[in-house]
Design an enzyme around this catalytic site. Structure first.
Site, short mmCIF file in Angstrom:
data_model
loop_
_atom_site.label_atom_id
_atom_site.label_comp_id
_atom_site.label_asym_id
_atom_site.label_seq_id
_atom_site.Cartn_x
_atom_site.Cartn_y
_atom_site.Cartn_z
N ASP A 140 0.84 -1.19 0.00
CA ASP A 140 0.00 0.00 0.00
C ASP A 140 0.88 1.24 0.00
OD1 ASP A 140 -2.46 1.31 -0.15
OD2 ASP A 140 -2.73 1.39 2.01
N GLY A 141 0.32 2.31 -0.53
CA GLY A 141 0.97 3.62 -0.52
C GLY A 141 -0.01 4.64 0.02
N GLU A 170 2.43 3.92 -4.21
CA GLU A 170 1.89 2.59 -4.52
C GLU A 170 2.92 1.78 -5.31
OE1 GLU A 170 -0.87 1.27 -3.39
OE2 GLU A 170 -2.27 2.90 -2.97
N ASP A 228 -4.34 -2.58 -3.30
CA ASP A 228 -5.61 -1.90 -3.54
C ASP A 228 -5.47 -0.90 -4.69
OD1 ASP A 228 -4.27 0.27 -2.40
OD2 ASP A 228 -5.49 0.34 -0.60
N HIS A 283 -9.38 -0.08 2.52
CA HIS A 283 -10.17 0.35 3.68
C HIS A 283 -11.46 -0.47 3.82
CE1 HIS A 283 -7.32 3.62 3.73
NE2 HIS A 283 -7.62 3.85 2.48
N ASP A 291 -1.56 -0.05 5.13
CA ASP A 291 -2.04 1.33 5.16
C ASP A 291 -1.55 2.03 6.43
OD1 ASP A 291 -3.81 3.55 4.16
OD2 ASP A 291 -4.80 3.14 6.06
#
Length: 162
Positions: free
Chosen positions: A19-20, A59, A81, A138, A148
């Protein structure tokens, strides 16, 4: 005897969760990954950030850094994501390379955005057997939530420094 073929050993299977995050876009950003070897249950986390970056760059960096952490050729499932990273890696990359790292915009060719990230990722993808799985961000996915959390924490460190 000399012509016997031995079964090839299949590469280790690993999962790479990434994740970024960015505080402003552009702004201070963070990236994170969890590398898991399901057969042994071993995990490794990594994270970092930059003072001025974009969400897409973070990301991409998460996947780049996760792949760099691998010590040998592996079968990798990247769980992200980021549709941008997954589609770019699986669908857009071959065309960009064939067009000299240009993308189609209408009838024109324009430079690929974040090209240095894509070129580095392209080299790493060639070193492994990689496929992508996109998860909704999320949404309670435990590893995505952990990535995250790590990425946001890294972004906050850079935000506090500025």
């Amino acid at each position: 005897m000399g012509n016997q073929e031995f079964p090839k050993k299949s590469p280790p299977e690993v999962q790479l969760f990434t994740d970024g995050a960015c505080r402003g876009n552009p702004g201070p950003g963070g990236w994170a990954y969890i590398l898991r070897h399901p057969a042994s249950g071993r995990e490794k986390e990594g994270s970092g950030g930059a003072a001025l970056t974009t969400n897409n760059q973070m990301e991409l960096t998460a996947v780049i850094e996760g792949l760099k952490a691998l010590k040998a050729f592996s079968a990798v499932e990247v769980i992200t994501d980021s549709t941008y990273v997954a589609k770019g890696s699986q669908e857009w990359l071959p065309g960009w390379k064939a067009r000299g790292w240009k993308r189609k915009e209408g009838k024109q060719l324009k430079p690929v955005k974040n090209v240095e990230y894509w070129q580095e990722l392209d080299k790493l993808l060639a070193d492994h057997q990689v496929h992508f799985t996109v998860v909704k961000g999320h949404s309670g996915h435990a590893e995505n939530e952990r990535c995250d959390e790590l990425a946001v924490a890294a972004a906050l460190e850079y935000q506090l420094e500025s």
